[in-house]
Design an enzyme around this catalytic site. Structure first.
Site, PDB file in Angstrom:
ATOM      1  N   CYS A  50      -7.512  -4.105 -12.563  1.00 37.91           N
ATOM      2  CA  CYS A  50      -7.603  -3.081 -11.953  1.00 37.91           C
ATOM      3  C   CYS A  50      -6.270  -2.885 -10.749  1.00 37.91           C
ATOM      4  O   CYS A  50      -6.257  -1.967  -9.722  1.00 37.91           O
ATOM      5  CB  CYS A  50      -8.871  -2.841 -11.128  1.00 37.91           C
ATOM      6  SG  CYS A  50      -9.297  -3.828 -10.177  1.00 37.91           S
ATOM      7  N   HIS A 110       0.962  -1.051  -0.091  1.00 43.29           N
ATOM      8  CA  HIS A 110      -0.077   0.022   0.095  1.00 43.29           C
ATOM      9  C   HIS A 110       0.781   1.423  -0.222  1.00 43.29           C
ATOM     10  O   HIS A 110       0.529   2.320  -0.607  1.00 43.29           O
ATOM     11  CB  HIS A 110      -1.106   0.001   1.176  1.00 43.29           C
ATOM     12  CG  HIS A 110      -2.352  -0.995   0.670  1.00 43.29           C
ATOM     13  ND1 HIS A 110      -3.236  -0.773  -0.210  1.00 43.29           N
ATOM     14  CD2 HIS A 110      -2.505  -2.356   0.869  1.00 43.29           C
ATOM     15  CE1 HIS A 110      -3.716  -1.713  -0.508  1.00 43.29           C
ATOM     16  NE2 HIS A 110      -3.281  -2.958   0.074  1.00 43.29           N
TER      17      HIS A 110
HETATM   18  C1  PEP Z   1      -5.676  -6.191  -6.452  1.00 40.17           C
HETATM   19  O1  PEP Z   1      -5.166  -7.002  -5.546  1.00 40.17           O
HETATM   20  O2  PEP Z   1      -4.936  -6.159  -7.393  1.00 40.17           O
HETATM   21  C2  PEP Z   1      -6.353  -5.177  -6.113  1.00 40.17           C
HETATM   22  C3  PEP Z   1      -6.877  -4.255  -7.193  1.00 40.17           C
HETATM   23  O3  PEP Z   1      -7.077  -4.995  -4.918  1.00 40.17           O
HETATM   24  P1  PEP Z   1      -6.198  -4.437  -3.570  1.00 40.17           P
HETATM   25  O4  PEP Z   1      -5.089  -3.845  -4.167  1.00 40.17           O
HETATM   26  O5  PEP Z   1      -7.053  -3.271  -2.984  1.00 40.17           O
HETATM   27  O6  PEP Z   1      -6.084  -5.539  -2.869  1.00 40.17           O
END
Ligand code: PEP
Ligand code: MG
Length: 579
Positions: free
Chosen positions: A504, A205
């Site tokens: 995404c 993150h």
């Molecule tokens: C992913 O896992 O690629 C995703 C878009 O979800 P997050 O990053 O919120 O887990």
């Protein structure tokens, strides 16, 4: 593994006392910058339990009062100079530093239990945080501020630098082990020129936030923790390299980047290839504020609304009204455009205390995402009702998808729940390898799939996405991950579904990988709004046939490094633009 290379220039070294050194890590956000570094101070360690005073209690009380006043005024000064959300965070934290309950609690422990001021404020902070936590709602959210303040007071008492992002009037490159989520709230891109961390993965993150801020960033650069404040370095965010003692070449590259980044800052609002083939470019958002920014950046819609970001830190389920308000803010930013709402993806690195169990031994493999419906029935159903209510009366085209789907049954069940709530376009995320393999079957029940390449990579490679030492495994350039993406896209074609297959995850924000994804058969890409222009520019340089050839190069590569090298060689525009 990221390496630290130390190249001592053999002949020049004799005449030049300083050696040119370079470090390498994993590039997260492109950008070429020269600047001096400021280091993130180490986190404040807990004072020893029961640590007793050796001097007079009145001196300890005075020291505590002085330290808390110093912390209060430092935070207050920062708040005065800050704007928007950062200002609010800093003002709230400054108030906590002067909170009578906290300070009196510390003084009592010094006088009654003979504790050192460090230990006393530590324990007083814990009690106040617990009390706030028990009050729930808004008050519970202030518990983290108290814990931040007590760490600052302890650092002040110890004469150590305050935790968090260093204060500076002049721009600097931030170097640290990793950033805590709270640190990112005060990260000001006009002062922080670039971010380099020794740990953290490219899909952590911290990396996601760096991309969202458009901050040149490198993670997993082992060894940078030994650098000292004030050292001048050159950061190449695309190459993932850090060079000490930058010379003319690096300075020229940094100047050229300043021009390119200005050109790359505008997306014209239509993703298309050179031959006119359309590839809608959408934005990933965490709430209404992001959505407004994404609309201003000409995103063609929202490909991922991370609804859990609207409620992080909450220990009670948001009411339907609260949810309607949060979602409507996003819908209103995109009239007539697609908005893909993802239902709460709680768990692992995004715990929501009202849904997830913090004591799970393996949270990434535990009850997260859609699976929380097994343990907390009703929450998902109410969320779908809220999404449907929020969609009423807006002009956004609302699609809904569930995270962490593993089986066809789950997809079918989710589609049934959407239908019951009156939501007509259900989809699922493909983040678990089983879902990629079963995509044809899954697509008989839902209208679209969206590849979450961050989690798909972590699960395909069995490598925690937060861990720096596993960064080389944790890249969507891994041919095994690309094969799973290919299987997912093929699942839509072979069964004749011809349903949308989006991406995404962070892979969509990498302009080179974006070409590969389109060549594999992905139909839409969703990313942080900051990446739209760079991805758009590179996509516009290839035809669909060329993208397919480039994808084949990556799919048949034996390693991630080779896949990336082959694709970069086939796309000279990347080097031209410094991407
Ligand atoms: C992913 O896992 O690629 C995703 C878009 O979800 P997050 O990053 O919120 O887990
Ligand atoms: Mg995910």
């Amino acid at each position: 593994m990221p390496t630290v290379s130390e190249q001592t220039k053999s002949t020049e070294a004799q005449s030049e006392p300083t050696s040119a050194r370079s470090y390498s890590g994993v590039g997260v956000t492109p950008g070429r910058i020269v600047g001096v570094i400021r280091k993130m101070p180490s986190p404040v360690s807990e004072p020893t339990v029961g640590e007793q005073l050796s001097g007079a209690p009145e001196d300890a009380v005075a020291a505590l009062r002085t330290a808390s006043k110093a912390v209060h005024s430092e935070l207050k000064n920062r708040a005065d100079g800050a704007k928007g959300a950062s200002k609010a965070v800093l003002e709230a934290t400054a108030l906590m530093a002067a909170d009578p309950l906290l300070i009196k609690g510390g003084i009592k422990l010094i006088n009654n239990s003979g504790l050192t001021p460090e230990r006393a404020i530590w324990e007083a902070g814990a009690s106040v945080a617990e009390m706030l936590h028990n009050l729930g709602g808004y008050m519970a959210e202030r518990a983290a501020d108290v814990l931040d303040v007590r760490a600052r007071i302890v650092a002040e008492l110890r004469g150590m630098p305050a935790p968090g992002i260093p204060l500076s009037d002049t721009p600097f490159i931030l170097v640290g082990e990793d950033l805590a989520p709270a640190d990112t709230a005060t990260l000001d891109p006009s002062i922080v020129l670039a971010l380099v961390t020794s740990s953290g993965g490219p899909q952590s993150h911290t990396a996601i936030i760096a991309r969202a801020l458009g901050l040149p960033a490198i993670v997993a650069a082992a060894g940078v923790e030994t650098l000292t404040d004030g050292t001048e370095i050159y950061v190449d965010g695309a190459a993932g390299t850090i060079t000490l003692n930058p010379g003319t070449t690096e300075r020229t590259a940094a100047e050229a980047w300043a021009t390119t980044s200005a050109i790359l800052s505008v997306f014209d609002g239509e993703g298309r290839l050179k031959d006119g083939h359309l590839v809608p470019l959408l934005a990933n958002v965490g709430g209404a504020k992001d959505a407004v920014k994404a609309a201003a950046a000409n995103a063609q819609g929202v490909g991922l609304l991370r609804t859990e970001f609207c409620f992080l830190g909450r220990d009670t389920e948001p009411t339907i009204d609260e949810q309607v308000e949060a979602y409507r803010g996003v819908f209103d930013a995109f009239p007539g455009k697609k908005v893909v709402v993802r239902t709460l993806d709680a768990g692992a690195d995004k715990p929501l205390p009202f849904l997830t169990d913090a004591s799970e031994p393996n949270p990434a493999l535990g009850v997260r995402g859609y699976r929380t419906d097994f343990t907390s029935p009703g929450v998902l159903e109410r969320q779908l009702q809220a999404i449907a209510l929020a969609a009423e009366g807006t002009e956004a085209l609302v699609w809904v998808m569930a995270p962490m789907i593993s089986t066809t049954d789950e997809a079918e069940h989710f589609a049934g729940m959407c239908a019951a709530a009156g939501l007509t376009i259900p989809g699922v995320m493909v983040e678990v390898p089983s879902a990629a393999i079963m995509s044809a079957s899954i697509l008989t029940h839902v209208e679209f799939v969206s590849l979450g390449t961050n989690d798909l990579t972590q699960y395909a490679m069995a490598a925690d996405r937060q861990l720096g030492p596993l960064a080389e495994l944790n890249t969507p350039w891994q041919p095994a991950v690309l094969q799973l993406i290919r299987l997912t896209a093929a699942g839509s074609e072979t069964e004749g579904h011809h349903k949308p297959v989006g991406v995404c995850g962070e892979a969509a924000a990498d302009p080179a990988l974006a070409v590969v994804l389109v060549g594999i058969g992905v139909t839409t890409l969703s990313m942080t709004a900051r990446s739209l222009s760079a991805v758009g520019a590179v996509l516009a340089s290839v035809t669909l046939a060329e993208a397919r050839d480039i994808a084949a190069l990556a799919l048949t590569a034996p390693t991630a490094t080779e896949a990336k090298a082959r694709v970069r060689a086939a796309l000279p525009i990347l080097a031209e633009l410094g991407l």
